[in-house]
Motif scaffolding. Structure first.
Motif, PDB file in Angstrom:
ATOM      1  N   ARG A 176       0.906  -1.619   0.030  1.00 53.48           N
ATOM      2  CA  ARG A 176      -0.059   0.421   0.492  1.00 53.48           C
ATOM      3  C   ARG A 176       0.854   1.197   0.417  1.00 53.48           C
ATOM      4  N   ILE A 177       0.106   1.874  -0.711  1.00 54.93           N
ATOM      5  CA  ILE A 177       1.242   2.885  -0.811  1.00 54.93           C
ATOM      6  C   ILE A 177       0.585   4.582  -1.019  1.00 54.93           C
ATOM      7  N   GLU A 178       0.705   4.771  -0.372  1.00 59.12           N
ATOM      8  CA  GLU A 178       0.499   6.586   0.466  1.00 59.12           C
ATOM      9  C   GLU A 178       1.944   7.895   0.014  1.00 59.12           C
ATOM     10  N   GLY A 179       1.090   7.992  -0.558  1.00 63.07           N
ATOM     11  CA  GLY A 179       2.188   9.536  -0.884  1.00 63.07           C
ATOM     12  C   GLY A 179       3.690   8.860  -0.987  1.00 63.07           C
ATOM     13  N   VAL A 180       4.842   9.438   0.142  1.00 61.97           N
ATOM     14  CA  VAL A 180       6.151   8.961  -0.538  1.00 61.97           C
ATOM     15  C   VAL A 180       6.441   7.625   1.026  1.00 61.97           C
ATOM     16  N   GLN A 181       4.544   6.680   1.426  1.00 64.28           N
ATOM     17  CA  GLN A 181       5.536   5.798   2.563  1.00 64.28           C
ATOM     18  C   GLN A 181       4.395   4.681   1.955  1.00 64.28           C
ATOM     19  N   VAL A 182       5.199   3.542   2.045  1.00 60.24           N
ATOM     20  CA  VAL A 182       4.959   2.259   1.565  1.00 60.24           C
ATOM     21  C   VAL A 182       5.411   1.408   3.168  1.00 60.24           C
ATOM     22  N   ARG A 183       3.690   0.451   2.957  1.00 61.88           N
ATOM     23  CA  ARG A 183       3.044   0.027   4.091  1.00 61.88           C
ATOM     24  C   ARG A 183       3.447  -1.742   2.737  1.00 61.88           C
ATOM     25  N   ALA A 184       3.749  -2.576   3.715  1.00 65.00           N
ATOM     26  CA  ALA A 184       2.796  -3.683   3.983  1.00 65.00           C
ATOM     27  C   ALA A 184       2.040  -4.937   3.750  1.00 65.00           C
ATOM     28  N   ILE A 185       1.373  -5.491   3.075  1.00 66.55           N
ATOM     29  CA  ILE A 185       0.093  -5.968   3.440  1.00 66.55           C
ATOM     30  C   ILE A 185       0.108  -7.229   3.702  1.00 66.55           C
ATOM     31  N   ASN A 186       1.403  -8.374   3.008  1.00 66.56           N
ATOM     32  CA  ASN A 186       1.275  -9.042   2.593  1.00 66.56           C
ATOM     33  C   ASN A 186       2.554  -9.903   3.545  1.00 66.56           C
ATOM     34  N   ARG A 187       2.720 -11.081   4.150  1.00 65.88           N
ATOM     35  CA  ARG A 187       3.778 -12.114   3.879  1.00 65.88           C
ATOM     36  C   ARG A 187       4.779 -12.068   3.203  1.00 65.88           C
ATOM     37  N   ALA A 188       4.405 -12.058   1.576  1.00 69.04           N
ATOM     38  CA  ALA A 188       5.288 -11.888   1.010  1.00 69.04           C
ATOM     39  C   ALA A 188       6.421 -10.564   0.780  1.00 69.04           C
ATOM     40  N   ALA A 189       5.656 -10.130   1.026  1.00 64.67           N
ATOM     41  CA  ALA A 189       6.502  -8.476   1.107  1.00 64.67           C
ATOM     42  C   ALA A 189       6.757  -8.168   2.266  1.00 64.67           C
TER      43      ALA A 189
END
Length: 372
Positions: A88-101
């Motif tokens: 999940r990409i929010e501007g310049v922040q990136v968050r991992a959603i699942n285990r693979a990420a």
């Protein structure tokens, strides 16, 4: 340990007791005329009442972060089983959603210092952890995107393995088909030689033809497998069309009518493109000769930045069941055909960065395109 509700109840009770006792003490002091003590008692009672009210009205502390709601568990568990990294990409922040990420970026949730290519909406490819990734993103708002990272290297390896498996299967099939009669003819030749049979010469001649056919297959495979990289240069399409027309007349004479349209200049490998177009023309002429109508083939060459070549014929058309197989190596329905003409033509088109396709029209028509 006292809960916030119990502390507030005790504070309320203490305030009531303090107010009662303080009132009684103030009344006794006032009757005795002890005005200083009365003032002190009033101040003490006021302080105790204020303390009790503050404790009663104090907001309960925020609860500690709890586990995700029970309704969200199935979705979270499902996403964790997806082998593709989801972000999940929010501007310049990136968050991992699942285990693979999380495993790919070695992060629990928020990815510290994410690659700049992830936060750039115009970027479609990423190189990370020594691998190439394709970014397939869906916009969720002005600055929010949901992105899936596709392993390009894994896709290419899988495609190569499928192609190799298919080629090995085809080679095994064709070689067995070619070797079986050769073995049979060789046994017959040995028997004929032992018995002095007059058929020995015919058997050996047939054996030689079968060996030549198998050799031709091997040469065709070698030509297909060793196609060199194209060397592109400007080519006048009218000159290329004239060369193809002379070859066509020399091969088919007046038995097949050839109509040509050509204009412009294209930057292509002339020899390779001539080979590809000749394969299409020859395929079209043979199909046209197999039909009852007068045999006709049309060739159109144009370039307006994109080079386009179309070949149409008056043949009976291609059956729906064969349309998906015509570009498969060594697939042919013609006696004595090698089955590499269309495959080689498509490989040449793709080596130029273009494509060769069978058009969905009433007549048989192939279109080869090469972008500028």
């Amino acid at each position: 340990m006292l809960t916030p509700e119990r502390r507030r109840a005790l504070a309320t009770l203490a305030s009531g007791v303090t107010l009662t006792l303080g009132g009684a003490a103030a009344l006794a002091v006032w009757r005795a005329g002890m005005w200083g003590s009365l003032l002190g008692t009033a101040m003490a009672v006021a302080w105790l009442l204020a303390l009790g009210c503050w404790m009663a009205l104090r907001r309960a502390p925020a609860p500690a972060p709890s586990q995700p709601a029970r309704d969200a568990w199935p979705i979270t568990a499902l996403l964790d089983q997806v082998p593709v990294p989801l972000l999940r990409i929010e501007g310049v922040q990136v968050r991992a959603i699942n285990r693979a990420a999380r495993a790919l970026f070695v992060a629990d949730d928020r990815i510290p210092a994410p690659p700049s290519t992830l936060t750039d909406p115009a970027t479609r490819h990423l190189r990370h952890a020594g691998r190439r990734w394709r970014i397939d993103a869906v916009a969720l708002g002005d600055a929010h995107r949901l992105a899936a990272l596709i392993d390009v290297d894994a896709e290419e390896h899988a495609a190569q393995e499928r192609a190799q498996d298919e080629m090995i299967d085809i080679l095994g099939h064709e070689l067995l088909n070619g070797l079986s009669p050769i073995v049979s003819l060789a046994d017959s030749a040995v028997t004929a030689a032992q018995q002095g049979d007059a058929m020995l010469g015919d058997i050996l001649a047939t054996l030689a033809r079968r060996v030549e056919g198998l050799e031709g297959f091997a040469r065709a495979y070698r030509q297909l497998a060793r196609l060199p990289d194209p060397v592109a240069a400007p080519v006048t399409l009218t000159i290329l069309a004239d060369d193809l027309a002379r070859l066509f007349r020399g091969r088919f004479g007046t038995g097949v009518t050839l109509a040509i349209e050509a204009s412009g200049t294209a930057t292509i490998d002339r020899d390779q493109m001539a080979q590809a177009l000749w394969a299409l023309l020859q395929n079209g002429a043979e199909a046209a000769l197999a039909a009852a109508a007068p045999a006709r083939v049309a060739l159109a060459l144009h370039s307006d930045g994109t080079f386009t070549a179309e070949v149409r014929d008056s043949g009976p058309g291609i059956a729906a069941a064969d349309r998906a197989r015509i570009f498969r190596a060594f697939h042919t329905d013609k006696p004595g055909g090698s089955g590499i003409g269309l495959t080689l033509a498509r490989r040449i088109a793709r080596a130029h960065g273009g494509e060769l396709m069978l058009l969905d029209s009433g007549e048989t028509a192939f279109r080869l395109t090469v972008p500028a």
